[in-house]
Structure formats: C-alpha cells, structure tokens
Write a protein that holds these residues in place. Structure first.
Motif, PDB file in Angstrom:
ATOM      1  N   PRO A   1       0.763  -1.114   0.064  1.00 49.30           N
ATOM      2  CA  PRO A   1      -0.100  -0.059  -0.068  1.00 49.30           C
ATOM      3  C   PRO A   1       0.813   0.999   0.147  1.00 49.30           C
ATOM      4  CG  PRO A   1      -0.496  -1.393   1.878  1.00 49.30           C
ATOM      5  CD  PRO A   1       0.540  -2.321   1.307  1.00 49.30           C
ATOM      6  N   THR A   2       0.280   2.445  -0.501  1.00 47.21           N
ATOM      7  CA  THR A   2       0.931   3.582  -0.518  1.00 47.21           C
ATOM      8  C   THR A   2       1.082   4.204   0.853  1.00 47.21           C
ATOM      9  OG1 THR A   2      -0.180   4.162  -2.689  1.00 47.21           O
ATOM     10  CG2 THR A   2       0.762   5.881  -1.533  1.00 47.21           C
ATOM     11  N   ILE A   3       2.370   4.703   1.334  1.00 50.45           N
ATOM     12  CA  ILE A   3       2.504   5.095   2.551  1.00 50.45           C
ATOM     13  C   ILE A   3       1.705   6.840   2.597  1.00 50.45           C
ATOM     14  CG2 ILE A   3       4.203   5.832   4.156  1.00 50.45           C
ATOM     15  CD1 ILE A   3       6.198   4.097   2.930  1.00 50.45           C
ATOM     16  N   PRO A   4       0.748   6.780   3.644  1.00 48.48           N
ATOM     17  CA  PRO A   4       0.129   7.991   3.618  1.00 48.48           C
ATOM     18  C   PRO A   4       1.078   9.182   4.042  1.00 48.48           C
ATOM     19  CG  PRO A   4      -0.953   6.161   5.073  1.00 48.48           C
ATOM     20  CD  PRO A   4       0.311   5.778   4.580  1.00 48.48           C
ATOM     21  N   ASN A   5       0.745  10.281   3.679  1.00 47.63           N
ATOM     22  CA  ASN A   5       1.683  11.513   4.112  1.00 47.63           C
ATOM     23  C   ASN A   5       1.442  12.110   5.521  1.00 47.63           C
ATOM     24  OD1 ASN A   5       3.480  13.565   3.934  1.00 47.63           O
ATOM     25  ND2 ASN A   5       2.079  14.917   2.738  1.00 47.63           N
ATOM     26  N   LYS A   6       1.961  11.305   6.525  1.00 49.51           N
ATOM     27  CA  LYS A   6       1.889  11.380   7.959  1.00 49.51           C
ATOM     28  C   LYS A   6       3.201  11.443   8.687  1.00 49.51           C
ATOM     29  CE  LYS A   6      -0.836   8.759  10.227  1.00 49.51           C
ATOM     30  NZ  LYS A   6      -1.593   7.798  10.836  1.00 49.51           N
ATOM     31  N   ARG A   7       3.341  12.236   9.973  1.00 50.11           N
ATOM     32  CA  ARG A   7       4.501  12.157  10.511  1.00 50.11           C
ATOM     33  C   ARG A   7       4.862  11.110  11.153  1.00 50.11           C
ATOM     34  NH1 ARG A   7       8.349  16.217  12.018  1.00 50.11           N
ATOM     35  NH2 ARG A   7       9.592  15.593  13.790  1.00 50.11           N
ATOM     36  N   TYR A   8       3.881  10.329  11.992  1.00 52.74           N
ATOM     37  CA  TYR A   8       3.840   9.196  12.580  1.00 52.74           C
ATOM     38  C   TYR A   8       2.889   8.245  12.354  1.00 52.74           C
ATOM     39  CZ  TYR A   8       7.163  12.061  15.768  1.00 52.74           C
ATOM     40  OH  TYR A   8       8.105  12.937  16.066  1.00 52.74           O
ATOM     41  N   PHE A   9       3.437   6.716  12.485  1.00 49.94           N
ATOM     42  CA  PHE A   9       2.749   5.715  12.419  1.00 49.94           C
ATOM     43  C   PHE A   9       2.568   4.734  13.705  1.00 49.94           C
ATOM     44  CE2 PHE A   9       4.197   7.155   8.457  1.00 49.94           C
ATOM     45  CZ  PHE A   9       3.315   7.267   7.672  1.00 49.94           C
TER      46      PHE A   9
ATOM     47  N   LEU B   1       0.908  -1.541   6.397  1.00 46.00           N
ATOM     48  CA  LEU B   1       1.662  -0.937   5.205  1.00 46.00           C
ATOM     49  C   LEU B   1       2.664  -1.903   4.855  1.00 46.00           C
ATOM     50  CD1 LEU B   1       2.051   2.738   6.594  1.00 46.00           C
ATOM     51  CD2 LEU B   1       0.731   2.083   4.646  1.00 46.00           C
ATOM     52  N   CYS B   2       3.401  -2.499   5.557  1.00 45.16           N
ATOM     53  CA  CYS B   2       4.523  -3.253   5.311  1.00 45.16           C
ATOM     54  C   CYS B   2       4.027  -4.869   4.926  1.00 45.16           C
ATOM     55  CB  CYS B   2       5.582  -3.013   6.426  1.00 45.16           C
ATOM     56  SG  CYS B   2       6.153  -1.425   6.144  1.00 45.16           S
TER      57      CYS B   2
ATOM     58  N   ARG C   1       5.051   2.422  20.413  1.00 43.11           N
ATOM     59  CA  ARG C   1       6.003   2.663  19.220  1.00 43.11           C
ATOM     60  C   ARG C   1       5.326   3.565  18.272  1.00 43.11           C
ATOM     61  NH1 ARG C   1       6.813  -2.027  21.394  1.00 43.11           N
ATOM     62  NH2 ARG C   1       9.102  -2.881  21.355  1.00 43.11           N
ATOM     63  N   TYR C   2       5.828   4.759  17.768  1.00 34.26           N
ATOM     64  CA  TYR C   2       5.518   5.697  16.811  1.00 34.26           C
ATOM     65  C   TYR C   2       6.604   5.453  15.838  1.00 34.26           C
ATOM     66  CZ  TYR C   2       1.894   6.865  19.705  1.00 34.26           C
ATOM     67  OH  TYR C   2       0.698   6.801  20.671  1.00 34.26           O
ATOM     68  N   TYR C   3       6.275   5.028  14.685  1.00 31.22           N
ATOM     69  CA  TYR C   3       7.299   5.051  13.233  1.00 31.22           C
ATOM     70  C   TYR C   3       7.193   6.298  12.506  1.00 31.22           C
ATOM     71  CZ  TYR C   3       7.583  -0.056  14.594  1.00 31.22           C
ATOM     72  OH  TYR C   3       7.537  -1.151  15.309  1.00 31.22           O
ATOM     73  N   GLN C   4       8.285   6.600  11.903  1.00 28.30           N
ATOM     74  CA  GLN C   4       8.231   7.635  10.968  1.00 28.30           C
ATOM     75  C   GLN C   4       8.530   7.176   9.585  1.00 28.30           C
ATOM     76  OE1 GLN C   4      10.709  10.914  12.082  1.00 28.30           O
ATOM     77  NE2 GLN C   4      10.810  10.045  13.934  1.00 28.30           N
ATOM     78  N   ARG C   5       8.398   7.805   8.491  1.00 25.79           N
ATOM     79  CA  ARG C   5       8.277   7.323   7.242  1.00 25.79           C
ATOM     80  C   ARG C   5       9.704   6.630   6.976  1.00 25.79           C
ATOM     81  NH1 ARG C   5       6.178   8.634   2.018  1.00 25.79           N
ATOM     82  NH2 ARG C   5       4.384   9.487   3.173  1.00 25.79           N
ATOM     83  N   HIS C   6      10.985   7.111   7.480  1.00 23.61           N
ATOM     84  CA  HIS C   6      12.093   6.474   7.134  1.00 23.61           C
ATOM     85  C   HIS C   6      12.015   5.181   7.603  1.00 23.61           C
ATOM     86  CE1 HIS C   6      13.921   7.232  11.277  1.00 23.61           C
ATOM     87  NE2 HIS C   6      13.663   8.346  11.081  1.00 23.61           N
ATOM     88  N   ASP C   7      11.543   4.962   8.754  1.00 24.58           N
ATOM     89  CA  ASP C   7      11.265   3.698   9.521  1.00 24.58           C
ATOM     90  C   ASP C   7      10.467   2.553   8.713  1.00 24.58           C
ATOM     91  OD1 ASP C   7      12.831   4.225  11.922  1.00 24.58           O
ATOM     92  OD2 ASP C   7      10.781   5.180  12.791  1.00 24.58           O
ATOM     93  N   VAL C   8       9.326   3.161   7.996  1.00 22.06           N
ATOM     94  CA  VAL C   8       8.588   2.267   7.325  1.00 22.06           C
ATOM     95  C   VAL C   8       9.160   1.933   5.941  1.00 22.06           C
ATOM     96  CG1 VAL C   8       6.371   2.218   5.736  1.00 22.06           C
ATOM     97  CG2 VAL C   8       6.483   3.602   8.092  1.00 22.06           C
TER      98      VAL C   8
ATOM     99  N   ARG D   1       5.996   8.382  -7.255  1.00 23.98           N
ATOM    100  CA  ARG D   1       5.301   8.352  -8.460  1.00 23.98           C
ATOM    101  C   ARG D   1       3.613   7.669  -8.299  1.00 23.98           C
ATOM    102  NH1 ARG D   1       6.987   5.298 -13.986  1.00 23.98           N
ATOM    103  NH2 ARG D   1       5.247   5.638 -15.094  1.00 23.98           N
ATOM    104  N   SER D   2       3.396   6.673  -7.202  1.00 24.90           N
ATOM    105  CA  SER D   2       2.336   6.162  -7.244  1.00 24.90           C
ATOM    106  C   SER D   2       1.331   7.059  -6.568  1.00 24.90           C
ATOM    107  CB  SER D   2       2.320   4.969  -6.108  1.00 24.90           C
ATOM    108  OG  SER D   2       1.152   4.536  -5.640  1.00 24.90           O
TER     109      SER D   2
END
Length: 119
Positions: free
Chosen positions: A11-19, A27-28, A55-62, A106-107
């Motif tokens: 799935p596309t990663i939403p534009n959020k700061r924390y997950f 997502l993964c 736990r709160y993951y950031q985009r780079h973690d995902v 791109r997605s």
C-alpha cells in the motif's frame, strides 16, 4: 489480510509524520510481533517510544522495514545477512531506498492525477 509478495504492490504510505505499529504492520504486510523482533535485530530500526512504551514509526522507519522485508522475503537473505547488507554498502542501500521513494512518490502522483481527472 492478503499476503502480497512484491514490494511494488504494498500500500501507498500516507503523508503522515508518525505511524502506529498497527498501521506499519498493514503498510508493510508484516505482523506487529515481527516488527518488534526486527527492532532487536536491526540497529537502524528505532521507532520513537512514548507513553506506555507505545511505538511511533516515521516514514524513514517504514521505508527501512520495507527494505528489510524485501531482503528477507524476496531476496532470500537471513536476518544476519540482511543486517550485514544494510550495514555494508551504504551507496547501494541509499540507491535502493531512493528508488523505493521514487516509486512511492510516483504512485502518490498517479493517485492525485486520477483524482484531478475525475473532478
């Protein structure tokens, strides 16, 4: 939940700061207990921990989790091999992560274009 084997089909990663761990799991396509285990095995994977050890993951973690998933599930690496690969040739890792970010962007742009065309 369907098991999808290709990172391009995640799935596309939403534009959020924390997950949350549940969001990252979806997502993964990796179960939460696997994410917690990978935190112990991969030193670069360090989500922010807040109240109650949540736990709160950031985009780079995902993005890193997706790369780990690809190394283990698609490329056939062992945990130790994937750890070595990630710690090793940083140029290759940066390139792989950049390509993954480009595919993600791109997605997202294609989704936006679809929305604009239907309005």
């Amino acid at each position: 939940m369907l098991e999808i084997s290709n990172n391009n089909e995640l799935p596309t990663i939403p534009n959020k700061r924390y997950f949350t761990i549940g969001e990252v799991s979806d997502l993964c396509m990796v179960k939460p207990h696997v994410l917690r285990y990978w935190e112990q095995e991969f030193p670069d994977l360090e989500p922010v921990k807040r109240r109650g050890n949540r736990r709160y993951y950031q985009r780079h973690d995902v993005m890193l989790i997706r790369q780990i998933r690809s190394l283990l599930y698609q490329d056939g690496y062992t945990i130790g091999g994937a750890r070595q690969h990630l710690a090793g040739d940083s140029v290759k890792d940066d390139n792989a992560q950049s390509q993954q970010m480009i595919r993600q962007l791109r997605s997202e742009l294609e989704d936006l274009l679809r929305i604009l065309r239907t309005s």
